[in-house]
Design a protein around this motif. Structure first.
Motif, PDB file in Angstrom:
ATOM      1  N   UNK A   1       0.825   3.467  10.911  1.00  0.00           N
ATOM      2  CA  UNK A   1       1.199   4.847  11.689  1.00  0.00           C
ATOM      3  C   UNK A   1       1.169   4.165  13.235  1.00  0.00           C
ATOM      4  N   UNK A   2       0.582   2.999  13.624  1.00  0.00           N
ATOM      5  CA  UNK A   2       0.827   2.598  14.772  1.00  0.00           C
ATOM      6  C   UNK A   2       2.219   1.803  15.388  1.00  0.00           C
ATOM      7  N   UNK A   3       2.391   0.790  14.433  1.00  0.00           N
ATOM      8  CA  UNK A   3       3.522   0.107  14.649  1.00  0.00           C
ATOM      9  C   UNK A   3       4.571  -0.004  13.752  1.00  0.00           C
ATOM     10  N   UNK A   4       4.611   1.216  12.781  1.00  0.00           N
ATOM     11  CA  UNK A   4       5.697   1.230  11.741  1.00  0.00           C
ATOM     12  C   UNK A   4       6.958   1.999  12.271  1.00  0.00           C
TER      13      UNK A   4
ATOM     14  N   UNK B   1       0.892  -1.364  -0.023  1.00  0.00           N
ATOM     15  CA  UNK B   1      -0.148  -0.125  -0.045  1.00  0.00           C
ATOM     16  C   UNK B   1       0.753   1.191   0.117  1.00  0.00           C
ATOM     17  N   UNK B   2       0.841   2.090  -1.108  1.00  0.00           N
ATOM     18  CA  UNK B   2       1.344   3.380  -1.060  1.00  0.00           C
ATOM     19  C   UNK B   2       0.373   4.507  -0.560  1.00  0.00           C
ATOM     20  N   UNK B   3       0.642   5.254   0.488  1.00  0.00           N
ATOM     21  CA  UNK B   3      -0.350   5.957   0.970  1.00  0.00           C
ATOM     22  C   UNK B   3       0.062   7.302   1.857  1.00  0.00           C
TER      23      UNK B   3
ATOM     24  N   UNK C   1       3.264  -1.578   3.683  1.00  0.00           N
ATOM     25  CA  UNK C   1       2.678  -0.227   3.465  1.00  0.00           C
ATOM     26  C   UNK C   1       3.768   0.634   3.604  1.00  0.00           C
ATOM     27  N   UNK C   2       3.806   1.688   2.607  1.00  0.00           N
ATOM     28  CA  UNK C   2       4.811   2.832   2.780  1.00  0.00           C
ATOM     29  C   UNK C   2       3.815   4.016   2.932  1.00  0.00           C
ATOM     30  N   UNK C   3       4.279   4.814   4.184  1.00  0.00           N
ATOM     31  CA  UNK C   3       3.237   5.858   4.275  1.00  0.00           C
ATOM     32  C   UNK C   3       3.865   7.372   4.309  1.00  0.00           C
ATOM     33  N   UNK C   4       3.571   8.043   3.219  1.00  0.00           N
ATOM     34  CA  UNK C   4       4.207   9.319   3.197  1.00  0.00           C
ATOM     35  C   UNK C   4       2.937  10.352   3.988  1.00  0.00           C
ATOM     36  N   UNK C   5       2.967  10.818   4.916  1.00  0.00           N
ATOM     37  CA  UNK C   5       2.018  11.650   5.843  1.00  0.00           C
ATOM     38  C   UNK C   5       2.469  13.052   5.438  1.00  0.00           C
TER      39      UNK C   5
ATOM     40  N   UNK D   1      -1.246  10.106  -5.673  1.00  0.00           N
ATOM     41  CA  UNK D   1      -1.959   8.929  -6.089  1.00  0.00           C
ATOM     42  C   UNK D   1      -1.832   7.842  -5.358  1.00  0.00           C
ATOM     43  N   UNK D   2      -2.299   7.862  -4.136  1.00  0.00           N
ATOM     44  CA  UNK D   2      -2.294   6.913  -3.125  1.00  0.00           C
ATOM     45  C   UNK D   2      -2.853   5.596  -3.862  1.00  0.00           C
ATOM     46  N   UNK D   3      -2.236   4.231  -3.601  1.00  0.00           N
ATOM     47  CA  UNK D   3      -2.630   3.066  -4.302  1.00  0.00           C
ATOM     48  C   UNK D   3      -1.959   1.780  -3.810  1.00  0.00           C
TER      49      UNK D   3
END
Ligand code: SF4
Ligand code: SF4
Ligand code: SF4
Ligand code: SF4
Lengths: 513, 203
Positions: A334-337, A292-294, A353-357, A300-302
């Protein structure tokens, strides 16, 4: 209808799952270079069996498992090995680890594989061997070698194979997408795994915030005609913890320090079941996974299917990263990463997942304030622990009390830290304390071993000294008894011999001019 | 006799006490002989805490002699390989105040193991004789090697080597030995996720 049980504690953070449009899946572009860490799993790193300069084909084994707690690595496409060296990897430490680097050639040349359609005719051991050789490791995040999980031993009969489709952490939709797009493979994989562990029943658990995944899995079960139970339950974080979902669905608790097999269950991630299906029926090793890229910093998250070893930066660029200064990229949720320090690090078997906030989406933590003993953390803890006590004991490094308060039952879910009004990084205290305890246990084993070896050496030295002493005494006794026989004093004889030699030497210089 | 006792309650109580004392004394005496613990239990417990590096930095020829010295009242802060953790454990065991490590005996360092540069080794066996835990393999005139799992990093083999081909290298390097540090042990927190002020009311 199965009775659903509630677990202690839990929280309801914003889910933010729709952001990455679960259910749509595209392949990620092939990067020019793949970096494959030798350790993408929990355990001993794999051993490279290729050399720099070798051309490799897709699916070829490039590193072999070393022992039981290890998993092989395969080339995700054709190309040339350009390096085997330490590279940045996605790890909380920011340290480097050994990797095999492949320059891809875009030819997509693969080895040909033969699968096993008649897997029901094979025994568990043979099938487990295929799963092991295909490099399957738990794909939910921990990366536990699947072949080891499928071998709970004869003392632990397995009743149920549980597929954990909870995916309770905010933002992540990789399993959701997999259950929507690959449901038939999931059902087949679950049947194979159930056959391997001789489970009588198969149970699939999905949280009720994923109606599309539920519908798709339901349809796949109907198509397969197999007797598989699908259970849905209310959304709450962290219901997806292995021990938590088991309690929710069975009402039984896995004993402290035990594993699910102790109460007759083997619990797998849906991705693992699909990987097992491909390993057996298609004969294909694990070389790709859904990521998951989000995050709001992406245009474009996807969800994408990416080659293992794809650099994180390549995927983020693909999803249109609009990086803020000091942009944080989080590996996992966001919780355990954890934050990734080098974006050239590759994705691995455990990257879901890779999360870019953006900075407003997930602001940096404020400095921790003192604990006010409000007790919110204990209310939130799904393992019924006392997080606040654990926090004090972790600071005091009191290992006895930490064990007493069941530190090792903590699943590091972060629920306690999430509710803490003082913003104390509680989980990091627990991770540090666990690390310290494991460390001291290892040191203790080492020092016990050294003590034994030191003492064994002391004994050896003493015996050797005693032996030498005994020999000397024996020689002396022999000489004395000989002298007694000859009737002459041996000492006197020796003195006379010495005198004679001296006289000889004294006369020598006179002979030479 | 009985009549005499029943007439004199004081005497009766006294003799009963005396009798009990004698019986329990005998029991205790017997137990002390029957269940005697070999050696000095306190020094054994101390030795179990000491790191067993056997380096002699404490001034005693090994950990056991130092453990006996501590049992006889020597200071608990003379063991550099054990460092603060060992001092704390000793303080807990003996119920005394922990003291900082006595710098006279050395400072706490990262654990190391010995490594012989094998092509330079002349096979003199001097290091084997020095090693307190038999961690070196080899025989006269052939190359020697250290069993890294057994080596305590005591440094005793370095000095005797006539060609200086032994190095001490860090024992715990690489990602396999890493674990999270306590938050207070490290600089700004940029990487803790679970504790972030997640936009709790966003979404
Ligand atoms: S929630 Fe935070 S402040 Fe409240 S008791 Fe727990 S650790 Fe202390
Ligand atoms: S991180 Fe550990 S202590 Fe905190 S809530 Fe989760 S299980 Fe409980
Ligand atoms: S200083 Fe060396 S010999 Fe002395 S107790 Fe510590 S490890 Fe053992
Ligand atoms: S090999 Fe050297 S450093 Fe290691 S225990 Fe033996 S003498 Fe000490």
């Amino acid at each position: 209808m199965r009775q659903i049980h509630d677990i202690h504690g839990g929280i309801h953070p914003p889910e933010r799952k729709a952001l990455s449009r679960p259910g749509e899946l595209e392949p990620a572009p092939l990067p020019p270079v793949l970096v494959l860490p030798l350790r993408q799993h929990l355990g001993v790193p794999a051993l490279p069996i290729v050399n720099v300069g070798d051309r490799v084909l897709g699916g070829q084994t490039i590193a072999e498992a070393q022992g039981v707690m290890s998993v092989p690595v395969h080339a995700p496409t054709s190309g040339t090995v350009t390096a085997i060296e330490a590279r940045s990897i996605a790890h909380a430490s920011g340290l480097q680890d050994q990797c095999i680097v492949i320059e891809t050639d875009g030819q997509h040349e693969w080895l040909s594989f033969t699968g096993i359609t008649e897997w029901r005719a094979l025994d568990a051991a043979a099938l487990v061997e295929h799963v092991r050789a295909a490099g399957v490791a738990g794909m939910g995040g921990a990366g536990f070698p699947t072949a080891v999980k499928l071998n709970p031993g004869p003392t632990r009969p397995i009743e149920t194979l549980l597929v954990n489709g909870t995916e309770c952490e905010p933002y992540i939709t990789a399993d959701d997408t997999l259950m929507q797009c690959q449901a038939d493979e999931l059902i087949e994989g679950a049947q194979i795994l159930a056959h391997i562990v001789s489970a009588e029943s198969i149970l699939i658990g999905i949280e009720d915030n994923k109606p599309d995944a539920i519908a798709s899995v339901e349809a796949a079960i109907a198509r397969s005609g197999a007797e598989i139970e699908l259970a849905t339950f209310p959304t709450k974080y962290p219901s997806g913890g292995e021990k938590q979902i088991i309690e929710i669905l069975t009402g039984h608790q896995v004993p402290s320090g035990g594993i699910p097999a102790d109460i007759g269950l083997v619990c797998v991630n849906p991705g693992t079941a699909v990987a097992a299906k491909r390993a057996i029926i298609d004969g294909v090793p694990l070389t790709h996974r859904i990521v998951t890229l989000t995050g709001e910093a992406l245009a474009s998250p996807q969800n994408v299917t990416a080659c293992l070893g794809t650099p994180i930066t390549a995927l983020l660029t693909h999803a249109g990263l609009n990086a803020a200064p000091q942009q944080r990229i989080i590996h996992g949720g966001p919780m355990m990463g954890f934050a990734v320090s080098d974006l050239n690090a590759p994705i691995t078997k455990i990257t879901n997942c890779l999360l870019a906030p953006t900075p407003t989406e997930l602001p940096l933590p404020e400095p921790a304030k003192p604990c006010i003993r409000c007790g919110h953390c204990a209310e939130a803890c799904p393992a019924s622990l006392l997080p606040q006590q654990l926090y004090w004991y972790a600071r005091a490094k009191d290992q006895e009390q930490l064990a007493e308060h069941r530190l090792f039952d903590c699943i590091e879910c972060g629920a306690c830290a999430y509710v803490c009004p003082s913003q104390i990084p509680l989980v990091q205290y627990y991770r540090a304390a666990k690390g310290q305890i494991r460390d001291s246990e290892q040191e203790k084993r080492r020092s016990d071993n050294s003590r034994e070896r030191f003492e064994a050496r002391q004994v050896r030295l003493e015996t050797e000294a005693a032996e030498r002493e005994a020999k000397r005494a024996a020689r002396k006794a022999a000489a004395q008894s000989k002298a007694a026989e000859d009737g002459a004093d041996p000492i006197q004889a020796a003195i006379e011999r010495a005198k004679a030699r001296k006289a000889e030497q004294a006369s020598e210089p006179e002979q030479t001019p | 006799m009985l009549a005499l006792l029943s007439d004199q309650p004081l005497l009766a109580a006294l003799s009963a006490l005396l009798g009990l004392g004698a019986i329990f004394g005998a029991l205790l005496g017997f137990a002390a002989i029957r269940f005697r613990v070999e050696g000095n239990p306190i020094s054994d417990q101390i030795n179990a805490i000491l790191p067993q590096t056997q380096c002699g930095q404490c001034g005693y020829p090994g950990c056991r002699p130092y453990s006996e010295a501590i049992a006889d009242g020597d200071a608990i802060n003379k063991c550099p390989p054990g460092g603060e953790e060992t001092i704390q454990a000793l303080a807990d065991l003996l119920d005394v105040e922990p003291q900082p490590l006595d710098a006279e005996h050395g400072i706490e360092k990262e654990p190391v193991v010995a490594w012989i540069r094998e092509d330079e080794c002349i096979g003199c066996t001097k290091c084997i004789q020095a090693c307190p835990v038999d961690a070196i393999l080899g025989a006269a005139k052939v190359m020697h090697t250290v069993i890294a799992d057994e080596c305590t990093g005591c440094d005793l083999c370095i000095e005797p080597c006539p060609v200086d081909c032994i190095d001490l290298i860090p024992r715990k390097e690489g990602i396999g030995f890493w674990h999270w540090p306590l938050p207070e042990d490290r600089a700004p927190r940029f990487d803790i996720i679970a504790t972030d002020t997640l936009a709790r009311d966003a979404a």
